[in-house]
Design a protein around this motif. Structure first.
Motif, PDB file in Angstrom:
ATOM      1  N   TRP A  15     -20.748  74.710  60.779  1.00  0.00           N
ATOM      2  CA  TRP A  15     -20.006  74.829  59.526  1.00  0.00           C
ATOM      3  C   TRP A  15     -19.428  76.238  59.414  1.00  0.00           C
ATOM      4  N   PRO A  16     -18.207  76.355  58.917  1.00  0.00           N
ATOM      5  CA  PRO A  16     -17.569  77.674  58.811  1.00  0.00           C
ATOM      6  C   PRO A  16     -18.398  78.664  57.988  1.00  0.00           C
ATOM      7  N   GLY A  17     -18.598  79.856  58.551  1.00  0.00           N
ATOM      8  CA  GLY A  17     -19.264  80.936  57.832  1.00  0.00           C
ATOM      9  C   GLY A  17     -20.776  80.933  57.878  1.00  0.00           C
ATOM     10  N   VAL A  18     -21.390  79.960  58.542  1.00  0.00           N
ATOM     11  CA  VAL A  18     -22.858  79.903  58.587  1.00  0.00           C
ATOM     12  C   VAL A  18     -23.379  80.793  59.714  1.00  0.00           C
ATOM     13  N   ALA A  19     -24.336  81.640  59.374  1.00  0.00           N
ATOM     14  CA  ALA A  19     -25.050  82.462  60.350  1.00  0.00           C
ATOM     15  C   ALA A  19     -26.497  81.981  60.380  1.00  0.00           C
ATOM     16  N   ALA A  20     -27.140  82.155  61.519  1.00  0.00           N
ATOM     17  CA  ALA A  20     -28.537  81.726  61.649  1.00  0.00           C
ATOM     18  C   ALA A  20     -29.302  82.750  62.470  1.00  0.00           C
ATOM     19  N   GLY A  21     -30.580  82.909  62.125  1.00  0.00           N
ATOM     20  CA  GLY A  21     -31.414  83.824  62.885  1.00  0.00           C
ATOM     21  C   GLY A  21     -32.775  83.986  62.244  1.00  0.00           C
ATOM     22  N   PRO A  22     -33.642  84.734  62.915  1.00  0.00           N
ATOM     23  CA  PRO A  22     -35.002  84.944  62.415  1.00  0.00           C
ATOM     24  C   PRO A  22     -35.011  85.653  61.065  1.00  0.00           C
ATOM     25  N   GLY A  23     -35.885  85.197  60.184  1.00  0.00           N
ATOM     26  CA  GLY A  23     -36.059  85.822  58.879  1.00  0.00           C
ATOM     27  C   GLY A  23     -37.196  86.824  58.912  1.00  0.00           C
ATOM     28  N   ARG A  24     -37.555  87.324  57.752  1.00  0.00           N
ATOM     29  CA  ARG A  24     -38.585  88.365  57.646  1.00  0.00           C
ATOM     30  C   ARG A  24     -40.001  87.826  57.748  1.00  0.00           C
ATOM     31  N   ARG A  25     -40.185  86.537  57.529  1.00  0.00           N
ATOM     32  CA  ARG A  25     -41.544  85.974  57.491  1.00  0.00           C
ATOM     33  C   ARG A  25     -41.784  84.940  58.595  1.00  0.00           C
ATOM     34  N   GLY A  26     -41.059  85.054  59.684  1.00  0.00           N
ATOM     35  CA  GLY A  26     -41.266  84.143  60.801  1.00  0.00           C
ATOM     36  C   GLY A  26     -40.452  82.859  60.711  1.00  0.00           C
ATOM     37  N   GLU A  27     -39.657  82.708  59.668  1.00  0.00           N
ATOM     38  CA  GLU A  27     -38.822  81.518  59.513  1.00  0.00           C
ATOM     39  C   GLU A  27     -37.518  81.713  60.279  1.00  0.00           C
ATOM     40  N   PHE A  28     -36.764  80.631  60.446  1.00  0.00           N
ATOM     41  CA  PHE A  28     -35.435  80.683  61.053  1.00  0.00           C
ATOM     42  C   PHE A  28     -34.461  80.290  59.964  1.00  0.00           C
ATOM     43  N   ALA A  29     -33.694  81.276  59.465  1.00  0.00           N
ATOM     44  CA  ALA A  29     -32.895  81.094  58.255  1.00  0.00           C
ATOM     45  C   ALA A  29     -31.427  80.833  58.556  1.00  0.00           C
ATOM     46  N   PHE A  30     -30.816  80.061  57.667  1.00  0.00           N
ATOM     47  CA  PHE A  30     -29.388  79.768  57.705  1.00  0.00           C
ATOM     48  C   PHE A  30     -28.767  80.380  56.455  1.00  0.00           C
ATOM     49  N   THR A  31     -27.708  81.164  56.657  1.00  0.00           N
ATOM     50  CA  THR A  31     -27.075  81.830  55.527  1.00  0.00           C
ATOM     51  C   THR A  31     -25.564  81.614  55.553  1.00  0.00           C
ATOM     52  N   VAL A  32     -24.970  81.705  54.368  1.00  0.00           N
ATOM     53  CA  VAL A  32     -23.517  81.715  54.227  1.00  0.00           C
ATOM     54  C   VAL A  32     -23.194  82.827  53.238  1.00  0.00           C
ATOM     55  N   GLY A  33     -22.328  83.728  53.636  1.00  0.00           N
ATOM     56  CA  GLY A  33     -22.006  84.863  52.782  1.00  0.00           C
ATOM     57  C   GLY A  33     -23.224  85.701  52.441  1.00  0.00           C
ATOM     58  N   GLY A  34     -24.191  85.754  53.342  1.00  0.00           N
ATOM     59  CA  GLY A  34     -25.406  86.531  53.119  1.00  0.00           C
ATOM     60  C   GLY A  34     -26.458  85.857  52.248  1.00  0.00           C
ATOM     61  N   ARG A  35     -26.161  84.637  51.768  1.00  0.00           N
ATOM     62  CA  ARG A  35     -27.123  83.921  50.910  1.00  0.00           C
ATOM     63  C   ARG A  35     -27.722  82.754  51.689  1.00  0.00           C
ATOM     64  N   GLU A  36     -29.015  82.601  51.569  1.00  0.00           N
ATOM     65  CA  GLU A  36     -29.707  81.564  52.334  1.00  0.00           C
ATOM     66  C   GLU A  36     -29.441  80.167  51.780  1.00  0.00           C
ATOM     67  N   ILE A  37     -29.147  79.233  52.698  1.00  0.00           N
ATOM     68  CA  ILE A  37     -28.989  77.826  52.307  1.00  0.00           C
ATOM     69  C   ILE A  37     -30.229  77.015  52.662  1.00  0.00           C
ATOM     70  N   GLY A  38     -31.140  77.621  53.408  1.00  0.00           N
ATOM     71  CA  GLY A  38     -32.390  76.972  53.782  1.00  0.00           C
ATOM     72  C   GLY A  38     -32.943  77.633  55.024  1.00  0.00           C
ATOM     73  N   HIS A  39     -34.203  77.322  55.335  1.00  0.00           N
ATOM     74  CA  HIS A  39     -34.769  77.837  56.572  1.00  0.00           C
ATOM     75  C   HIS A  39     -35.770  76.849  57.155  1.00  0.00           C
ATOM     76  N   LEU A  40     -36.014  77.024  58.439  1.00  0.00           N
ATOM     77  CA  LEU A  40     -36.933  76.154  59.180  1.00  0.00           C
ATOM     78  C   LEU A  40     -38.189  76.907  59.560  1.00  0.00           C
ATOM     79  N   HIS A  41     -39.269  76.159  59.618  1.00  0.00           N
ATOM     80  CA  HIS A  41     -40.511  76.637  60.212  1.00  0.00           C
ATOM     81  C   HIS A  41     -40.739  75.756  61.434  1.00  0.00           C
ATOM     82  N   GLY A  42     -40.161  76.193  62.539  1.00  0.00           N
ATOM     83  CA  GLY A  42     -40.252  75.426  63.779  1.00  0.00           C
ATOM     84  C   GLY A  42     -39.605  74.060  63.628  1.00  0.00           C
ATOM     85  N   ASP A  43     -40.252  73.064  64.190  1.00  0.00           N
ATOM     86  CA  ASP A  43     -39.750  71.689  64.144  1.00  0.00           C
ATOM     87  C   ASP A  43     -40.472  70.859  63.093  1.00  0.00           C
ATOM     88  N   ARG A  44     -41.274  71.509  62.249  1.00  0.00           N
ATOM     89  CA  ARG A  44     -42.150  70.746  61.359  1.00  0.00           C
ATOM     90  C   ARG A  44     -41.779  70.758  59.879  1.00  0.00           C
TER      91      ARG A  44
END
Length: 103
Positions: A15-44
Motif C-alpha cells: 500500500w502506498p506510504g506504508v513502512a514496516a520494521g521492528p518496534g521498540r518492544r519486539g513487535e514488527f510495526a506497520f506505519t503510514v505517515g509515522g503513525r502505526e496502523i498495527g503491529h505483529l508479534h511473530g506469526d501468532r
C-alpha cells in the motif's frame, strides 16, 4: 510455504506510504505517515489501536479481542492468528486503519 507474518507484510507494505520494521518492544510495526496502523508479534498475534467506537464495534463483532496490556480499553485490540481467515482479517483490520490515517 509463506508464513502468516510474511503474507501480511507482503500485502500491507504494498500500500502506498506504508513502512514496516521492528518496534521498540519486539513487535514488527506497520506505519503510514509515522503513525502505526498495527503491529505483529511473530506469526501468532496482531495488535491494533482504533478510535473507541470503532474498537467497540469490532470487539462486538468478534473480529478483535482485548489487548493484553490494557484489556478494558476499547481503543486497544488484539487478534490471534491461527489460520488463513485470521491472516485475511488482520490485513482487513490494517486496511481499516490505513484508510483512516492516510485520508
Amino acid at each position: 510455504m509463506e508464513r502468516a507474518s510474511e503474507r501480511i507484510t507482503r500485502e500491507v507494505t504494498s500500500w502506498p506510504g506504508v513502512a514496516a520494521g521492528p518496534g521498540r518492544r519486539g513487535e514488527f510495526a506497520f506505519t503510514v505517515g509515522g503513525r502505526e496502523i498495527g503491529h505483529l508479534h511473530g506469526d501468532r498475534a496482531a495488535h491494533f489501536g482504533f478510535p473507541r467506537d470503532v474498537g467497540a464495534q469490532l470487539r462486538e463483532a468478534g473480529r478483535v479481542g482485548p489487548h493484553p496490556v490494557n484489556p478494558y480499553s476499547t481503543k486497544m485490540a488484539a487478534r490471534s492468528i491461527d489460520g488463513d481467515e485470521d491472516v485475511a482479517d488482520v490485513i482487513a483490520l490494517m486496511r481499516l486503519n490505513y484508510e483512516r490515517l492516510a485520508a
